[in-house]
Design a protein around this motif. Structure first.
Motif, PDB file in Angstrom:
ATOM      1  N   GLN A  61      -2.626 -14.759  10.979  1.00  0.00           N
ATOM      2  CA  GLN A  61      -2.180 -13.387  10.746  1.00  0.00           C
ATOM      3  C   GLN A  61      -0.768 -13.367  10.166  1.00  0.00           C
ATOM      4  O   GLN A  61      -0.439 -12.527   9.325  1.00  0.00           O
ATOM      5  CB  GLN A  61      -2.206 -12.599  12.057  1.00  0.00           C
ATOM      6  CG  GLN A  61      -3.583 -12.324  12.615  1.00  0.00           C
ATOM      7  CD  GLN A  61      -3.498 -11.688  13.992  1.00  0.00           C
ATOM      8  OE1 GLN A  61      -3.136 -12.330  14.974  1.00  0.00           O
ATOM      9  NE2 GLN A  61      -3.822 -10.415  14.064  1.00  0.00           N
ATOM     10  N   TYR A  62       0.063 -14.291  10.641  1.00  0.00           N
ATOM     11  CA  TYR A  62       1.439 -14.337  10.148  1.00  0.00           C
ATOM     12  C   TYR A  62       1.474 -14.719   8.669  1.00  0.00           C
ATOM     13  O   TYR A  62       2.209 -14.116   7.876  1.00  0.00           O
ATOM     14  CB  TYR A  62       2.248 -15.332  10.964  1.00  0.00           C
ATOM     15  CG  TYR A  62       3.715 -15.350  10.603  1.00  0.00           C
ATOM     16  CD1 TYR A  62       4.583 -14.374  11.083  1.00  0.00           C
ATOM     17  CD2 TYR A  62       4.243 -16.336   9.771  1.00  0.00           C
ATOM     18  CE1 TYR A  62       5.922 -14.373  10.750  1.00  0.00           C
ATOM     19  CE2 TYR A  62       5.583 -16.348   9.431  1.00  0.00           C
ATOM     20  CZ  TYR A  62       6.420 -15.362   9.923  1.00  0.00           C
ATOM     21  OH  TYR A  62       7.745 -15.368   9.580  1.00  0.00           O
ATOM     22  N   LEU A  63       0.683 -15.715   8.288  1.00  0.00           N
ATOM     23  CA  LEU A  63       0.623 -16.104   6.876  1.00  0.00           C
ATOM     24  C   LEU A  63       0.183 -14.927   6.007  1.00  0.00           C
ATOM     25  O   LEU A  63       0.746 -14.679   4.939  1.00  0.00           O
ATOM     26  CB  LEU A  63      -0.336 -17.280   6.695  1.00  0.00           C
ATOM     27  CG  LEU A  63       0.206 -18.679   6.957  1.00  0.00           C
ATOM     28  CD1 LEU A  63      -0.929 -19.699   6.890  1.00  0.00           C
ATOM     29  CD2 LEU A  63       1.304 -19.040   5.959  1.00  0.00           C
ATOM     30  N   THR A  64      -0.818 -14.189   6.476  1.00  0.00           N
ATOM     31  CA  THR A  64      -1.276 -13.026   5.731  1.00  0.00           C
ATOM     32  C   THR A  64      -0.184 -11.974   5.637  1.00  0.00           C
ATOM     33  O   THR A  64       0.034 -11.370   4.576  1.00  0.00           O
ATOM     34  CB  THR A  64      -2.530 -12.425   6.386  1.00  0.00           C
ATOM     35  OG1 THR A  64      -3.589 -13.391   6.358  1.00  0.00           O
ATOM     36  CG2 THR A  64      -2.980 -11.174   5.652  1.00  0.00           C
ATOM     37  N   ALA A  65       0.546 -11.759   6.744  1.00  0.00           N
ATOM     38  CA  ALA A  65       1.634 -10.776   6.752  1.00  0.00           C
ATOM     39  C   ALA A  65       2.717 -11.145   5.747  1.00  0.00           C
ATOM     40  O   ALA A  65       3.237 -10.284   5.025  1.00  0.00           O
ATOM     41  CB  ALA A  65       2.223 -10.657   8.150  1.00  0.00           C
ATOM     42  N   VAL A  66       3.067 -12.418   5.687  1.00  0.00           N
ATOM     43  CA  VAL A  66       4.086 -12.869   4.744  1.00  0.00           C
ATOM     44  C   VAL A  66       3.617 -12.650   3.306  1.00  0.00           C
ATOM     45  O   VAL A  66       4.398 -12.216   2.438  1.00  0.00           O
ATOM     46  CB  VAL A  66       4.423 -14.351   4.997  1.00  0.00           C
ATOM     47  CG1 VAL A  66       5.265 -14.922   3.873  1.00  0.00           C
ATOM     48  CG2 VAL A  66       5.158 -14.509   6.332  1.00  0.00           C
ATOM     49  N   ARG A  67       2.356 -12.909   3.042  1.00  0.00           N
ATOM     50  CA  ARG A  67       1.829 -12.728   1.691  1.00  0.00           C
ATOM     51  C   ARG A  67       1.774 -11.247   1.312  1.00  0.00           C
ATOM     52  O   ARG A  67       2.119 -10.869   0.181  1.00  0.00           O
ATOM     53  CB  ARG A  67       0.439 -13.361   1.593  1.00  0.00           C
ATOM     54  CG  ARG A  67       0.496 -14.878   1.591  1.00  0.00           C
ATOM     55  CD  ARG A  67      -0.864 -15.508   1.765  1.00  0.00           C
ATOM     56  NE  ARG A  67      -0.742 -16.967   1.743  1.00  0.00           N
ATOM     57  CZ  ARG A  67      -1.589 -17.788   2.328  1.00  0.00           C
ATOM     58  NH1 ARG A  67      -2.635 -17.311   2.983  1.00  0.00           N
ATOM     59  NH2 ARG A  67      -1.414 -19.095   2.265  1.00  0.00           N
ATOM     60  N   ILE A  68       1.372 -10.421   2.259  1.00  0.00           N
ATOM     61  CA  ILE A  68       1.323  -8.986   1.980  1.00  0.00           C
ATOM     62  C   ILE A  68       2.732  -8.449   1.763  1.00  0.00           C
ATOM     63  O   ILE A  68       2.966  -7.584   0.890  1.00  0.00           O
ATOM     64  CB  ILE A  68       0.626  -8.240   3.123  1.00  0.00           C
ATOM     65  CG1 ILE A  68      -0.842  -8.668   3.224  1.00  0.00           C
ATOM     66  CG2 ILE A  68       0.737  -6.734   2.930  1.00  0.00           C
ATOM     67  CD1 ILE A  68      -1.685  -8.329   2.017  1.00  0.00           C
ATOM     68  N   ASP A  69       3.699  -8.957   2.506  1.00  0.00           N
ATOM     69  CA  ASP A  69       5.088  -8.545   2.316  1.00  0.00           C
ATOM     70  C   ASP A  69       5.559  -8.912   0.910  1.00  0.00           C
ATOM     71  O   ASP A  69       6.236  -8.117   0.235  1.00  0.00           O
ATOM     72  CB  ASP A  69       5.976  -9.215   3.365  1.00  0.00           C
ATOM     73  CG  ASP A  69       7.419  -8.750   3.279  1.00  0.00           C
ATOM     74  OD1 ASP A  69       7.663  -7.537   3.390  1.00  0.00           O
ATOM     75  OD2 ASP A  69       8.313  -9.604   3.106  1.00  0.00           O
ATOM     76  N   ARG A  70       5.197 -10.103   0.457  1.00  0.00           N
ATOM     77  CA  ARG A  70       5.562 -10.499  -0.911  1.00  0.00           C
ATOM     78  C   ARG A  70       4.879  -9.597  -1.933  1.00  0.00           C
ATOM     79  O   ARG A  70       5.479  -9.211  -2.947  1.00  0.00           O
ATOM     80  CB  ARG A  70       5.166 -11.960  -1.143  1.00  0.00           C
ATOM     81  CG  ARG A  70       5.584 -12.476  -2.525  1.00  0.00           C
ATOM     82  CD  ARG A  70       5.248 -13.929  -2.721  1.00  0.00           C
ATOM     83  NE  ARG A  70       5.535 -14.333  -4.092  1.00  0.00           N
ATOM     84  CZ  ARG A  70       4.743 -15.087  -4.848  1.00  0.00           C
ATOM     85  NH1 ARG A  70       3.605 -15.548  -4.351  1.00  0.00           N
ATOM     86  NH2 ARG A  70       5.074 -15.407  -6.072  1.00  0.00           N
ATOM     87  N   ALA A  71       3.622  -9.245  -1.657  1.00  0.00           N
ATOM     88  CA  ALA A  71       2.905  -8.357  -2.566  1.00  0.00           C
ATOM     89  C   ALA A  71       3.593  -6.998  -2.657  1.00  0.00           C
ATOM     90  O   ALA A  71       3.688  -6.406  -3.742  1.00  0.00           O
ATOM     91  CB  ALA A  71       1.460  -8.183  -2.100  1.00  0.00           C
ATOM     92  N   LYS A  72       4.088  -6.490  -1.530  1.00  0.00           N
ATOM     93  CA  LYS A  72       4.810  -5.214  -1.551  1.00  0.00           C
ATOM     94  C   LYS A  72       5.996  -5.282  -2.508  1.00  0.00           C
ATOM     95  O   LYS A  72       6.228  -4.368  -3.300  1.00  0.00           O
ATOM     96  CB  LYS A  72       5.298  -4.871  -0.145  1.00  0.00           C
ATOM     97  CG  LYS A  72       4.229  -4.383   0.806  1.00  0.00           C
ATOM     98  CD  LYS A  72       4.783  -4.207   2.203  1.00  0.00           C
ATOM     99  CE  LYS A  72       5.867  -3.161   2.270  1.00  0.00           C
ATOM    100  NZ  LYS A  72       6.398  -2.988   3.642  1.00  0.00           N
ATOM    101  N   ARG A  73       6.736  -6.378  -2.438  1.00  0.00           N
ATOM    102  CA  ARG A  73       7.916  -6.510  -3.286  1.00  0.00           C
ATOM    103  C   ARG A  73       7.534  -6.623  -4.761  1.00  0.00           C
ATOM    104  O   ARG A  73       8.187  -6.034  -5.629  1.00  0.00           O
ATOM    105  CB  ARG A  73       8.736  -7.718  -2.854  1.00  0.00           C
ATOM    106  CG  ARG A  73       9.249  -7.594  -1.437  1.00  0.00           C
ATOM    107  CD  ARG A  73       9.988  -8.834  -0.963  1.00  0.00           C
ATOM    108  NE  ARG A  73      10.210  -8.719   0.460  1.00  0.00           N
ATOM    109  CZ  ARG A  73      11.141  -7.938   1.003  1.00  0.00           C
ATOM    110  NH1 ARG A  73      11.940  -7.238   0.229  1.00  0.00           N
ATOM    111  NH2 ARG A  73      11.283  -7.851   2.311  1.00  0.00           N
ATOM    112  N   LEU A  74       6.484  -7.382  -5.040  1.00  0.00           N
ATOM    113  CA  LEU A  74       6.035  -7.506  -6.427  1.00  0.00           C
ATOM    114  C   LEU A  74       5.590  -6.152  -6.978  1.00  0.00           C
ATOM    115  O   LEU A  74       5.855  -5.816  -8.137  1.00  0.00           O
ATOM    116  CB  LEU A  74       4.891  -8.511  -6.512  1.00  0.00           C
ATOM    117  CG  LEU A  74       5.254  -9.980  -6.240  1.00  0.00           C
ATOM    118  CD1 LEU A  74       3.991 -10.834  -6.191  1.00  0.00           C
ATOM    119  CD2 LEU A  74       6.215 -10.511  -7.296  1.00  0.00           C
ATOM    120  N   LEU A  75       4.929  -5.365  -6.145  1.00  0.00           N
ATOM    121  CA  LEU A  75       4.467  -4.051  -6.579  1.00  0.00           C
ATOM    122  C   LEU A  75       5.627  -3.093  -6.821  1.00  0.00           C
ATOM    123  O   LEU A  75       5.607  -2.290  -7.761  1.00  0.00           O
ATOM    124  CB  LEU A  75       3.528  -3.451  -5.519  1.00  0.00           C
ATOM    125  CG  LEU A  75       2.141  -4.096  -5.411  1.00  0.00           C
ATOM    126  CD1 LEU A  75       1.488  -3.695  -4.096  1.00  0.00           C
ATOM    127  CD2 LEU A  75       1.263  -3.699  -6.596  1.00  0.00           C
TER     128      LEU A  75
END
Length: 251
Positions: A61-75
């Motif tokens: 879940q943590y790995l997914t959270a980190v990736r989603i956080d990066r996606a937020k910034r890219l967006l």
């Protein structure tokens, strides 16, 4: 076999947690839980138990959270198509990415970009989203002095089912630097989390802060009481703030 002299009963120490978090946040979309476990010399099963005990959610879940956080910034920082953002963080399917992103953030990728435009035009106004539970808690807000020095910050307080800001809170309020907030309890979401945003904060500070000022009550709250939320910079290893809290505002 366990290595580095860390006995299983001792848990995941600070040094090991720092190593794991640094690896998880390296941006490698191919990372798996086994890679994190190897970094500190544990089996994936044992590492998952220790990590969950320290962080509050599992390493997957943590790995997914980190990736989603990066996606937020890219967006928010660029105009790349959503499919390109999905691919950059390791998703092959746009539909799968959109579904996971929506569950973690509370809005779709496209809606996050629309929300950024709204926040840029109008700062979220104080609001209250609570249930009907007659029991309540009185929450004293303890905010860092440098946060309030230049004006009243926005202070989000919400009930979550886990001690991590993933998805939207089940209930909560947006206050303006009030010292005491009365908040009804929320069945099924006993974890009280807070997030403070400086006065005149920009879009990224509202939706994807790099150094969030947060608070997490250390234990579930299931009965009426008075408590204090101590706000400060997120500790190392904390789950990224994924909730798109401004989406809760209706004004």
């Amino acid at each position: 076999m366990e290595t580095d002299g860390v006995a299983p009963s001792h848990g995941l120490d600070d040094r090991a947690l720092i190593e794991v978090v640094a690896l998880a946040r390296s941006g490698d979309p191919a990372l798996r839980v086994a890679d994190l476990a190897d970094q500190v010399g544990y089996s994936p099963f044992h590492f998952s138990r220790l990590f969950t005990a320290r962080v509050g959610i599992g390493p997957g879940q943590y790995l997914t959270a980190v990736r989603i956080d990066r996606a937020k910034r890219l967006l928010l920082e660029g105009s790349a198509p959503v499919i390109d953002v999905a691919t950059a963080i390791g998703f092959d399917s746009l539909s799968s990415f959109t579904r996971r992103f929506g569950a973690a953030v509370g809005v779709t990728p496209a809606r996050l970009r629309q929300l950024a435009d709204t926040v840029a035009d109008h700062a979220p106004a104080p609001f209250r989203l609570t249930g009907e539970d007659p029991r309540s808690v009185e929450v004293t807000l303890e905010l860092p002095s440098d946060l309030v020095r230049h004006g009243d910050p926005s202070v989000w307080i919400g009930w979550y089912p886990h001690p991590a800001p993933i998805g939207l809170p089940r209930a909560g309020v947006l206050a303006r630097s009030r010292e005491l907030v009365t908040l009804p309890l929320c069945a099924g979401a006993p974890w009280l989390l807070g997030f403070a945003v400086p006065a005149q904060a920009g879009v990224l500070d509202q939706l994807a802060p790099t150094d969030p000022v947060v608070a997490v009550h250390p234990s579930p709250v299931t009965s009426s009481c008075a408590l204090t939320l101590h706000f400060g910079s997120a500790r190392r290893g904390v789950v990224p703030l994924l909730s798109a809290l401004p989406s809760l505002c209706r004004s």
